[in-house]
Write an enzyme that holds these catalytic residues in place. Sequence first.
Site, PDB file in Angstrom:
ATOM      1  CD  GLU A  68      73.619  76.455  35.586  1.00  0.00           C
ATOM      2  OE1 GLU A  68      73.545  77.436  36.342  1.00  0.00           O
ATOM      3  OE2 GLU A  68      73.093  75.347  35.839  1.00  0.00           O
ATOM      4  CB  CYS A 272      70.819  73.583  38.792  1.00  0.00           C
ATOM      5  SG  CYS A 272      70.217  74.567  40.159  1.00  0.00           S
ATOM      6  CG  ASN A 402      75.502  74.496  42.342  1.00  0.00           C
ATOM      7  OD1 ASN A 402      75.986  75.607  42.500  1.00  0.00           O
ATOM      8  ND2 ASN A 402      74.238  74.305  41.985  1.00  0.00           N
ATOM      9  CD  GLU A 403      72.317  77.159  44.554  1.00  0.00           C
ATOM     10  OE1 GLU A 403      71.274  76.535  44.297  1.00  0.00           O
ATOM     11  OE2 GLU A 403      72.486  78.356  44.259  1.00  0.00           O
TER      12      GLU A 403
HETATM   13  O1  AHR Z   1      72.284  80.806  38.313  1.00  0.00           O
HETATM   14  C1  AHR Z   1      71.122  80.068  38.164  1.00  0.00           C
HETATM   15  C2  AHR Z   1      70.986  78.957  39.185  1.00  0.00           C
HETATM   16  O2  AHR Z   1      70.857  79.498  40.461  1.00  0.00           O
HETATM   17  C3  AHR Z   1      72.158  78.035  39.303  1.00  0.00           C
HETATM   18  O3  AHR Z   1      72.098  76.988  38.416  1.00  0.00           O
HETATM   19  C4  AHR Z   1      72.033  77.504  40.697  1.00  0.00           C
HETATM   20  O4  AHR Z   1      73.262  77.169  41.264  1.00  0.00           O
HETATM   21  C5  AHR Z   1      71.314  78.599  41.429  1.00  0.00           C
HETATM   22  O5  AHR Z   1      70.249  78.130  42.158  1.00  0.00           O
END
Ligand code: AHR
Length: 675
Positions: A68, A272, A402-403
């Site tokens: 990321e 994120c 994602n989440e």
């Molecule tokens: O890995 C850091 C963050 O943690 C990522 O962006 C997110 O998916 C999680 O909350």
Amino acid sequence: MNKNHLLFAVFFSLMVFVEAVSAVGKQRIISTADNHSSASKPETTATISVDVTKGKKISDHLFGIFFEDLNYAADGGLYAELIQNRSFEYSPADRKGWNPLTAWEYTTDGFGYGAISVETTSPLNGNNPHYVVLIVEDEGQQGVGLTNSGFDGIVIRAGEKYDFSAFIRLISGQPIPFEIKLQDSKGEICGKATFTSDSNDWKNFTATITATQSNDSCHFVILAKGKGKFALDEVSLFPQKTFKGRTNGLRADLAQTIADLKPKFMRFPGGCLVHGDGLGNMYRWKNTIGPVEQRVEQRDIWNYHQSVGLGYFEYFQFCEDIGAKPLPVVPAAVSCQNSGGTWRIGGTGQRGLPPEEMQSYIQEILDLIEYANGSASTTWGAKRAKAGHPQPFNLEYIGIGNEDKQTPEFRERFKMIYNAVRAVHPEITIVGTVGPAPDGEDFDLGWKFAGENKVSMVDEHYYKEPSWFLKNLHRYDTYNREASHIYVGEYAAHDIDRKNTLRSALAEAAYMTSLERNGDVVGMASYAPLLAKSGNTQWIPDMIYFNNSSVMPSVNYYVQQLFGQNSGDQFVSNKVILSDAASKAADCLPVSVVRERNSGDLIIKLVNTLQTPVNAKINLKGTGFPDKIGTKAVLTGLPDDRISKPQITSIQVGKEFSIELPANSFTVIRLKTNK
Ligand code: AHR
């Protein structure tokens, strides 16, 4: 007692006190070291019986990586571009105080003079609206131009070549000669080149600088050496030495450190970052392909800027270069539930794309699959071929969301995307999302939703203290094998002060043995986050730290590397009997045995979480051993150690052999067996 006596008495008492404290300290240190030292006799004996004829098939791509653009992982990190803010697109929306001239400085050394402005009226293209206009009224002795600081300096190595390019449009009539150079902090020139711009339309100019010396903190200078007016944009400088020599490529040392993990897959581009801070900040893959100067740059949710020079083509290419299966994650058409909340006040929270945009959004995802896998005669496959890769990238997985908070808005959109992708591409495994934690409302609702919709795989995340990992070694033993399989997309043991420690690394190693044991239902797992540039972190701990010139893998990296380099596709049945019943009950010695079918290699992983050494007797049944010598890698130290590295030695092996497992250690034994 006179005054002198009194002073002496106070001084003497103080000395006695200091001595006493230091003696206690010494004793404590010695006793800790003794406790840990493998010289002391192992108190515990372990008998480990392995039967190679019994076991089960497990995922052959269990351990991978999650990339990321967080902690300056991309621009200023893995992406090898040396110029910061190369297209003058930085803005206060990226970070308070930033603007199109951030990292740049107007340069008039040598008594030149003129004027500088940032304009948008006749840009290179609509995606890249800002550019600089320079008027040179008098070029003086050295010229008039701009200096770029790089990402906190530019690292160069003597004799190596650096490729420059920039778009320039002459506004005044006459051609203008230019000089480009790399300079150290004292102004000494470390390499230079020249060219002449001669076009009244935007035109790309290139030149190569050969570094005359090595330096870790150069800056880059571009100077017009004649009078006139011109527009400048997309100023780039790349080392020719990138990973695998790719143009628009990746920093070689960092990429190699990642490749050395032998990751079986790579999830990208987030996290994120994928669902973004508000709908307008979602990561849209089409914005990140094609010529770099035409890509749509944007704010990074982690409070900086994404040039997207490292975009979808480069991600796919990198996956191929390191032998990792690509696992792109696309937004589930909703923004992050924390949008504007955690990071900005008065934000929107989770928002969904309007219904009328859903069909074209779904098509965007289908187009991504065509871009990766379609033949060069398809619309999107042709774009991949044009970028230099006529063969498909063999995409097998795609993550949706994602989440995300499990709201009706999310579910409705996820289902639309999921049904469409499944209908057109049943061959692709779709990975769903079950919230940010290993339990709780989103986790439960996410699993229920995944079950109702028969989602093949879901992405679980957890950042927990080391003890949580040790207490959860049996988490997946009872998971339903017929339900969705699991991708542990983000995990890390967070120790006190979120420091990388051997304690956290061993907790992860112990947990990873349980992932191998459950490799029939856990298909993939990746530690998070992967990269962090020292001094530019938004999240700790991370797996690999780096600065502009060095790479500093954490102790947790070596656990990941030992698993990555010693993976198998068959879990082999084993039984551990400890002499000390209490240790056995507390799961103090997690063990996993796997076999790699192709090579026939048998791999035994043992994590000694005890503060004392263990004498392990290994009995192997059901195979012969063509070589009597195997290898042994041992990662050990004190629980608080932050920089331990595995020591690799050879080891005598046979049907029965013994080894001592040091206190606080992770040992990997690899040996050849008859196939
Ligand atoms: O890995 C850091 C963050 O943690 C990522 O962006 C997110 O998916 C999680 O909350």
